[in-house]
Structures are given as C-alpha cells and as structure tokens.
Design a protein around this motif. Structure first.
Motif, PDB file in Angstrom:
ATOM      1  N   ALA A 197      23.885   2.127  31.370  1.00  0.00           N
ATOM      2  CA  ALA A 197      23.662   1.048  32.333  1.00  0.00           C
ATOM      3  C   ALA A 197      22.234   0.529  32.215  1.00  0.00           C
ATOM      4  O   ALA A 197      21.301   1.301  32.002  1.00  0.00           O
ATOM      5  CB  ALA A 197      23.918   1.533  33.756  1.00  0.00           C
ATOM      6  N   ALA A 198      22.092  -0.782  32.358  1.00  0.00           N
ATOM      7  CA  ALA A 198      20.779  -1.423  32.367  1.00  0.00           C
ATOM      8  C   ALA A 198      20.649  -2.222  33.657  1.00  0.00           C
ATOM      9  O   ALA A 198      21.564  -2.972  34.016  1.00  0.00           O
ATOM     10  CB  ALA A 198      20.610  -2.338  31.150  1.00  0.00           C
ATOM     11  N   ARG A 199      19.541  -2.062  34.349  1.00  0.00           N
ATOM     12  CA  ARG A 199      19.306  -2.784  35.604  1.00  0.00           C
ATOM     13  C   ARG A 199      18.917  -4.235  35.295  1.00  0.00           C
ATOM     14  O   ARG A 199      18.051  -4.502  34.473  1.00  0.00           O
ATOM     15  CB  ARG A 199      18.202  -2.074  36.391  1.00  0.00           C
ATOM     16  N   ARG A 253      25.246  10.694  31.533  1.00  0.00           N
ATOM     17  CA  ARG A 253      25.621  10.355  32.903  1.00  0.00           C
ATOM     18  C   ARG A 253      24.347  10.312  33.742  1.00  0.00           C
ATOM     19  O   ARG A 253      23.328  10.893  33.386  1.00  0.00           O
ATOM     20  CB  ARG A 253      26.580  11.395  33.502  1.00  0.00           C
ATOM     21  N   LYS A 254      24.428   9.660  34.876  1.00  0.00           N
ATOM     22  CA  LYS A 254      23.289   9.635  35.791  1.00  0.00           C
ATOM     23  C   LYS A 254      22.980  11.058  36.231  1.00  0.00           C
ATOM     24  O   LYS A 254      23.870  11.765  36.726  1.00  0.00           O
ATOM     25  CB  LYS A 254      23.619   8.768  37.001  1.00  0.00           C
ATOM     26  N   PRO A 255      21.739  11.525  36.048  1.00  0.00           N
ATOM     27  CA  PRO A 255      21.401  12.895  36.464  1.00  0.00           C
ATOM     28  C   PRO A 255      21.682  13.112  37.952  1.00  0.00           C
ATOM     29  O   PRO A 255      21.469  12.219  38.777  1.00  0.00           O
ATOM     30  CB  PRO A 255      19.899  12.981  36.171  1.00  0.00           C
ATOM     31  N   GLN A 256      22.185  14.288  38.276  1.00  0.00           N
ATOM     32  CA  GLN A 256      22.493  14.641  39.658  1.00  0.00           C
ATOM     33  C   GLN A 256      21.378  15.522  40.211  1.00  0.00           C
ATOM     34  O   GLN A 256      21.130  16.615  39.708  1.00  0.00           O
ATOM     35  CB  GLN A 256      23.834  15.371  39.738  1.00  0.00           C
ATOM     36  N   LEU A 257      20.703  15.020  41.248  1.00  0.00           N
ATOM     37  CA  LEU A 257      19.592  15.742  41.856  1.00  0.00           C
ATOM     38  C   LEU A 257      20.115  16.597  42.996  1.00  0.00           C
ATOM     39  O   LEU A 257      20.794  16.113  43.902  1.00  0.00           O
ATOM     40  CB  LEU A 257      18.538  14.759  42.376  1.00  0.00           C
ATOM     41  N   GLN A 304      17.146  21.721  41.869  1.00  0.00           N
ATOM     42  CA  GLN A 304      17.770  21.703  40.547  1.00  0.00           C
ATOM     43  C   GLN A 304      18.228  20.293  40.176  1.00  0.00           C
ATOM     44  O   GLN A 304      18.407  19.433  41.039  1.00  0.00           O
ATOM     45  CB  GLN A 304      18.950  22.663  40.487  1.00  0.00           C
ATOM     46  N   VAL A 305      18.393  20.091  38.881  1.00  0.00           N
ATOM     47  CA  VAL A 305      18.905  18.825  38.340  1.00  0.00           C
ATOM     48  C   VAL A 305      20.031  19.151  37.381  1.00  0.00           C
ATOM     49  O   VAL A 305      19.882  20.007  36.497  1.00  0.00           O
ATOM     50  CB  VAL A 305      17.801  18.041  37.595  1.00  0.00           C
ATOM     51  N   LEU A 306      21.169  18.468  37.555  1.00  0.00           N
ATOM     52  CA  LEU A 306      22.311  18.656  36.662  1.00  0.00           C
ATOM     53  C   LEU A 306      22.328  17.519  35.648  1.00  0.00           C
ATOM     54  O   LEU A 306      22.344  16.338  36.030  1.00  0.00           O
ATOM     55  CB  LEU A 306      23.621  18.663  37.450  1.00  0.00           C
ATOM     56  N   TRP A 354      19.717   8.198  33.026  1.00  0.00           N
ATOM     57  CA  TRP A 354      20.926   8.027  32.244  1.00  0.00           C
ATOM     58  C   TRP A 354      20.572   7.271  30.959  1.00  0.00           C
ATOM     59  O   TRP A 354      19.978   6.215  30.990  1.00  0.00           O
ATOM     60  CB  TRP A 354      21.926   7.257  33.088  1.00  0.00           C
ATOM     61  N   GLY A 355      20.947   7.843  29.814  1.00  0.00           N
ATOM     62  CA  GLY A 355      20.685   7.215  28.527  1.00  0.00           C
ATOM     63  C   GLY A 355      19.457   7.729  27.807  1.00  0.00           C
ATOM     64  O   GLY A 355      19.263   7.423  26.634  1.00  0.00           O
ATOM     65  N   ASP A 356      18.612   8.508  28.489  1.00  0.00           N
ATOM     66  CA  ASP A 356      17.387   9.021  27.865  1.00  0.00           C
ATOM     67  C   ASP A 356      17.707  10.089  26.811  1.00  0.00           C
ATOM     68  O   ASP A 356      18.700  10.799  26.905  1.00  0.00           O
ATOM     69  CB  ASP A 356      16.468   9.657  28.911  1.00  0.00           C
TER      70      ASP A 356
END
Length: 318
Positions: free
Chosen positions: A227-229, A270-274, A278-280, A311-313
C-alpha cells in the motif's frame, strides 16, 4: 515531485462537464481493475485522458514510486541513464522515476495519442527531457538496445494474454524491469506470471521477493500486495468523491535486474501488528518462506526498529 505533479494537474477538468468526467472515470475504473482485456487503447479522447489523469495519476505515481524506491534500495550505487515506460499513458511512472533518480532520459510509449499529448503538456515544465512516442503495446514491441530501466505500470491487465507476454519479453532486454499492477488477486496473478517470465529470461528478482524461487503464496488463498499513501488534492476529491484527505493505493509489483544486486533477507508483507511490548511481523523470507516473527522489548534495538517498520519494508532494516 508531489507538488510539481499536483500543480501540473490543477485545472485539468476546467470546462469538462462533471457528468462526462464521472462517466469517463467509471469506465476507466473497470479497465483499471483488469476486467476488460483489449487490443485497443483504453484512453480514447481528451475527456477520457483528463479524467484519467485527475483520477489515477496521483495514485499511480505513489505506487510506482514505492516500487522503484524498494528496487533502488537494492542497487544503491546505480541510477538509470535511459528509461522506457511501456504503456505509460500520461506519464505517471516517468514522474515517479524522476522522483527516484536524477537525470534519466525517459521515453513514454503508448498507443493513445491523446494520452501522450496531455502527458507532454503536463510534463513540459518539470520533465522536459522526456520523449513521447505513439506505439502499439503488444506483439512486435521492442525496447531500444542499451535501455537501463523499463517500467510497465497498470498496463498488463488491459492486454490480451499474448500481448502481455510480448510486453514482458520486450522489457526483459533492459538492465532492470519494474512491473506494477493493482493490488488485487487478479493483479497479483499477472505479476506472478510475469515474474516467472522474467526469471526464465535470466533476470534476478530483487524486490519485493527475497529470492527468485517459486512464490510461497498459494493462489486463491492469499495474494502479495502493498500500500502507498496518497494525499488527495481538491481535484482528486472532486473526481473520486469522498471526504478523507488521503487514501491508500494497493498495488502488486516485481523488480528484476541483470545488475549485480541481491534482494533483502526478508520483506514485511503485512502491516505490522503492535502489541504491548511486542511487534508481530509477517515476513516473506529467503530460507523459510512465509513466516510470522515476534519481536519483543528484550530484543532491544531490533524491537525499536520493528516498532518503526512499515508494510513493504526490507527486514531487517538496512
């Protein structure tokens, strides 16, 4: 390039009846989503082209720039001197290329003369070193020898399968190829098919995939996209409706090259889950395919990097 493109687009729909612009946008949406493969130009006249530029150029620019940025990170000491944008229409990918590297000469190939004319008009002040050439997009297409970079953005879904293969085959003669499609299941499948063709032609995949092996995603169960903003201008809101000042453009892409370059060890898909402490991270990895990793506070610097990851990094960063 954000502000320069926005300034170039300003006033584009002046004098165009709103109903005509809306009808053109509706038809373009169907083509953008890849539902109507064709052997004729999608952009037929000035009204179509103006509506397209107002509706799609900001989002296409951001998606292509994101894909090019991911590729550029894998070849940090390289920049293209010559760039060909196949099916480039009004030139969004050329604007994105100019935002990524300084100095490339771009050639936009498209079969719709009204799109080329408007693209030339929009780019005249900011991107004067750009050529605009009418060209059938499909079988028989060739790319000039020695081309450094080819982009093909939001085009493959408009083509019949045989023309799609011909376009990708032409692109493989360049040193680097970046293909972008809508971030839909169908768009991903077209990228996946093209990815295989790029590998068979001897190119190395460097983004977003961490390898050139078979994609670990099972078609029909999931798809790879990012995704791009996109910050909406008043013109953009006028054409698209809606009140939010931004939107997220979903896209699928692949970048390949003959250059001496290696992909990242992993990519965040995927968008990281905070979570608390912890971070998923959902990753596509070189050795283990798709996996979820949990980064906690006890990981120190890595935890801080994970909290700032997007996401995408690439992962790990750097």
């Amino acid at each position: 390039m954000h502000e320069e493109l926005r300034a170039a687009l300003a006033g584009l729909l002046d004098g165009l009846p709103p109903k005509q612009a809306a009808q053109a946008v509706d038809r373009l949406i169907a083509n953008y989503r890849g539902r109507t493969p064709t052997d004729a130009p999608v952009l037929r006249d000035r009204a179509d082209v103006a509506a397209y530029a107002a509706y799609r150029m900001p989002a296409t620019f951001e998606a292509v720039r994101a894909a090019l940025t991911a590729f550029a990170a894998r070849v940090p000491d390289w920049s293209p001197a010559g760039h060909v944008d196949i099916g480039g229409g009004t030139g969004a990918a050329t604007w994105a290329t100019a935002a990524t590297w300084e100095g490339p000469h771009s050639t936009v190939l498209d079969w719709a003369q009204p799109a080329l004319d408007l693209g030339r008009e929009l780019a005249a002040k900011t991107l004067p070193d750009t050529s605009w050439q009418r060209q059938t997009i499909g079988e028989g297409l060739t790319v000039p020898a020695g081309t450094d970079l080819v982009t093909v953005s939001y085009v493959l879904g408009e083509l019949r399968p045989e023309d799609r293969r011909a376009v990708v085959a032409a692109a493989t003669t360049a040193r680097a190829v970046v293909l972008i499609e809508p971030g839909t299941p169908d768009g991903y499948l077209r990228i996946r098919e093209a990815r295989t063709q790029l590998i068979e032609a001897g190119l190395r995949i460097v983004a977003p995939c961490p390898h050139s092996d078979t994609c670990p995603i099972v078609p029909g169960e999931d798809w790879c996209h990012f995704a791009a903003r996109v910050n909406r201008s008043s013109l953009h809101r006028q054409v698209k409706g809606g009140s939010l000042p931004y939107e997220d453009e979903k896209f699928s892409y692949v970048a390949a090259t003959t250059l001496d370059a290696a992909p990242a060890p992993a990519r965040i898909i995927r968008k990281p889950q905070l979570r608390k402490g912890q971070v998923l991270l959902d990753l596509c990895t070189t050795a283990d395919g798709l996996q979820r990793t949990t980064v906690t506070k006890r990981h120190g610097t890595t935890y801080r990097e994970a909290r700032g990851a997007s996401w995408g990094d690439d992962w790990p960063h750097g």
